[in-house]
Design a protein around this motif. Structure first.
Motif, PDB file in Angstrom:
ATOM      1  N   LYS A 171     -45.681 -75.689  18.400  1.00  0.00           N
ATOM      2  CA  LYS A 171     -45.540 -75.460  19.840  1.00  0.00           C
ATOM      3  C   LYS A 171     -45.765 -73.979  20.168  1.00  0.00           C
ATOM      4  N   LEU A 172     -45.237 -73.081  19.343  1.00  0.00           N
ATOM      5  CA  LEU A 172     -45.448 -71.645  19.528  1.00  0.00           C
ATOM      6  C   LEU A 172     -46.930 -71.298  19.370  1.00  0.00           C
ATOM      7  N   LEU A 173     -47.566 -71.867  18.349  1.00  0.00           N
ATOM      8  CA  LEU A 173     -48.990 -71.629  18.117  1.00  0.00           C
ATOM      9  C   LEU A 173     -49.814 -72.088  19.318  1.00  0.00           C
ATOM     10  N   SER A 174     -49.517 -73.255  19.829  1.00  0.00           N
ATOM     11  CA  SER A 174     -50.246 -73.796  20.975  1.00  0.00           C
ATOM     12  C   SER A 174     -50.111 -72.889  22.196  1.00  0.00           C
ATOM     13  N   GLU A 175     -48.913 -72.393  22.441  1.00  0.00           N
ATOM     14  CA  GLU A 175     -48.679 -71.508  23.590  1.00  0.00           C
ATOM     15  C   GLU A 175     -49.419 -70.183  23.415  1.00  0.00           C
ATOM     16  N   MET A 176     -49.393 -69.635  22.194  1.00  0.00           N
ATOM     17  CA  MET A 176     -50.089 -68.377  21.914  1.00  0.00           C
ATOM     18  C   MET A 176     -51.593 -68.551  22.108  1.00  0.00           C
ATOM     19  N   VAL A 177     -52.144 -69.664  21.639  1.00  0.00           N
ATOM     20  CA  VAL A 177     -53.577 -69.930  21.778  1.00  0.00           C
ATOM     21  C   VAL A 177     -53.949 -70.059  23.256  1.00  0.00           C
ATOM     22  N   SER A 178     -53.170 -70.778  24.018  1.00  0.00           N
ATOM     23  CA  SER A 178     -53.431 -70.928  25.455  1.00  0.00           C
ATOM     24  C   SER A 178     -53.402 -69.585  26.165  1.00  0.00           C
ATOM     25  N   TYR A 179     -52.391 -68.773  25.846  1.00  0.00           N
ATOM     26  CA  TYR A 179     -52.260 -67.448  26.452  1.00  0.00           C
ATOM     27  C   TYR A 179     -53.479 -66.588  26.101  1.00  0.00           C
ATOM     28  N   SER A 180     -53.867 -66.594  24.824  1.00  0.00           N
ATOM     29  CA  SER A 180     -54.994 -65.767  24.371  1.00  0.00           C
ATOM     30  C   SER A 180     -56.284 -66.179  25.061  1.00  0.00           C
ATOM     31  N   ARG A 181     -56.510 -67.469  25.163  1.00  0.00           N
ATOM     32  CA  ARG A 181     -57.737 -67.940  25.828  1.00  0.00           C
ATOM     33  C   ARG A 181     -57.728 -67.585  27.314  1.00  0.00           C
ATOM     34  N   SER A 182     -56.609 -67.776  27.970  1.00  0.00           N
ATOM     35  CA  SER A 182     -56.567 -67.514  29.410  1.00  0.00           C
ATOM     36  C   SER A 182     -56.681 -66.023  29.734  1.00  0.00           C
ATOM     37  N   HIS A 183     -56.295 -65.165  28.774  1.00  0.00           N
ATOM     38  CA  HIS A 183     -56.399 -63.718  28.986  1.00  0.00           C
ATOM     39  C   HIS A 183     -57.601 -63.116  28.255  1.00  0.00           C
ATOM     40  N   LYS A 184     -58.466 -63.996  27.684  1.00  0.00           N
ATOM     41  CA  LYS A 184     -59.687 -63.566  26.993  1.00  0.00           C
ATOM     42  C   LYS A 184     -59.393 -62.544  25.886  1.00  0.00           C
ATOM     43  N   LEU A 185     -58.395 -62.866  25.071  1.00  0.00           N
ATOM     44  CA  LEU A 185     -57.996 -62.001  23.959  1.00  0.00           C
ATOM     45  C   LEU A 185     -58.436 -62.608  22.634  1.00  0.00           C
ATOM     46  N   LYS A 186     -58.803 -61.749  21.689  1.00  0.00           N
ATOM     47  CA  LYS A 186     -59.051 -62.177  20.319  1.00  0.00           C
ATOM     48  C   LYS A 186     -57.716 -62.104  19.579  1.00  0.00           C
ATOM     49  N   VAL A 187     -57.530 -62.991  18.601  1.00  0.00           N
ATOM     50  CA  VAL A 187     -56.269 -63.055  17.858  1.00  0.00           C
ATOM     51  C   VAL A 187     -56.449 -62.454  16.470  1.00  0.00           C
ATOM     52  N   ILE A 188     -55.533 -61.573  16.111  1.00  0.00           N
ATOM     53  CA  ILE A 188     -55.458 -61.010  14.761  1.00  0.00           C
ATOM     54  C   ILE A 188     -54.260 -61.679  14.093  1.00  0.00           C
ATOM     55  N   PRO A 189     -54.510 -62.674  13.217  1.00  0.00           N
ATOM     56  CA  PRO A 189     -53.414 -63.454  12.645  1.00  0.00           C
ATOM     57  C   PRO A 189     -52.827 -62.838  11.373  1.00  0.00           C
ATOM     58  N   LEU A 190     -51.974 -61.847  11.514  1.00  0.00           N
ATOM     59  CA  LEU A 190     -51.311 -61.249  10.352  1.00  0.00           C
ATOM     60  C   LEU A 190     -50.201 -62.155   9.827  1.00  0.00           C
ATOM     61  N   CYS A 191     -49.707 -63.022  10.667  1.00  0.00           N
ATOM     62  CA  CYS A 191     -48.678 -63.987  10.292  1.00  0.00           C
ATOM     63  C   CYS A 191     -49.290 -65.033   9.346  1.00  0.00           C
ATOM     64  N   PRO A 192     -48.649 -65.285   8.198  1.00  0.00           N
ATOM     65  CA  PRO A 192     -49.195 -66.265   7.246  1.00  0.00           C
ATOM     66  C   PRO A 192     -49.377 -67.666   7.842  1.00  0.00           C
ATOM     67  N   TYR A 193     -48.459 -68.093   8.674  1.00  0.00           N
ATOM     68  CA  TYR A 193     -48.567 -69.430   9.281  1.00  0.00           C
ATOM     69  C   TYR A 193     -49.794 -69.514  10.187  1.00  0.00           C
ATOM     70  N   VAL A 194     -49.951 -68.548  11.076  1.00  0.00           N
ATOM     71  CA  VAL A 194     -51.080 -68.568  12.012  1.00  0.00           C
ATOM     72  C   VAL A 194     -52.393 -68.421  11.247  1.00  0.00           C
ATOM     73  N   HIS A 195     -52.422 -67.534  10.270  1.00  0.00           N
ATOM     74  CA  HIS A 195     -53.629 -67.342   9.462  1.00  0.00           C
ATOM     75  C   HIS A 195     -54.013 -68.646   8.761  1.00  0.00           C
ATOM     76  N   ALA A 196     -53.027 -69.344   8.211  1.00  0.00           N
ATOM     77  CA  ALA A 196     -53.289 -70.614   7.530  1.00  0.00           C
ATOM     78  C   ALA A 196     -53.845 -71.657   8.497  1.00  0.00           C
ATOM     79  N   GLN A 197     -53.311 -71.722   9.709  1.00  0.00           N
ATOM     80  CA  GLN A 197     -53.808 -72.677  10.699  1.00  0.00           C
ATOM     81  C   GLN A 197     -55.241 -72.344  11.113  1.00  0.00           C
ATOM     82  N   PHE A 198     -55.535 -71.054  11.283  1.00  0.00           N
ATOM     83  CA  PHE A 198     -56.890 -70.644  11.655  1.00  0.00           C
ATOM     84  C   PHE A 198     -57.872 -71.001  10.535  1.00  0.00           C
ATOM     85  N   LYS A 199     -57.483 -70.804   9.283  1.00  0.00           N
ATOM     86  CA  LYS A 199     -58.356 -71.143   8.149  1.00  0.00           C
ATOM     87  C   LYS A 199     -58.517 -72.648   8.007  1.00  0.00           C
ATOM     88  N   ARG A 200     -57.461 -73.399   8.247  1.00  0.00           N
ATOM     89  CA  ARG A 200     -57.469 -74.848   8.086  1.00  0.00           C
ATOM     90  C   ARG A 200     -58.297 -75.536   9.188  1.00  0.00           C
TER      91      ARG A 200
END
Length: 96
Positions: free
Chosen positions: A56-85
């Motif tokens: 749920k946190l990941l989904s909210e962060m992704v929505s926020y990033s897209r709506s604000h036209k931001l690129k994501v730097i996933p230093l968090c292992p969980y987010v990085h793993a989801q981006f790779k997967r």
């Protein structure tokens, strides 16, 4: 589980926070700059693990990033793993 709330200070540091009946059960620590959103850490309290809080946190962060036209730097292992997967799902966001 309540909704996700974004708490940011005036320097762009903060977190997406999810609560359950007023008690914080998870957070995703971030920093927002004019072009990027950096994710440092995602944490969920032990009693809430396995209940979709991090997703749920990941989904909210992704929505926020897209709506604000931001690129994501996933230093968090969980987010990085989801981006790779799921590279196709996050290709537009991932600042590798």
């Amino acid at each position: 589980m309540d909704g996700v709330e974004l708490k940011l200070n005036d320097k762009g540091h903060g977190a997406f926070v999810v609560s359950d009946n007023g008690k914080q059960i998870g957070e995703m620590e971030i920093e927002v700059s004019p072009t990027n959103l950096t994710v440092f850490h995602t944490g969920v309290i032990p009693e809430a693990e396995g209940k979709g809080v991090a997703k749920k946190l990941l989904s909210e962060m992704v929505s926020y990033s897209r709506s604000h036209k931001l690129k994501v730097i996933p230093l968090c292992p969980y987010v990085h793993a989801q981006f790779k997967r799921h590279p196709d799902e996050y290709a537009d966001l991932w600042n590798e």
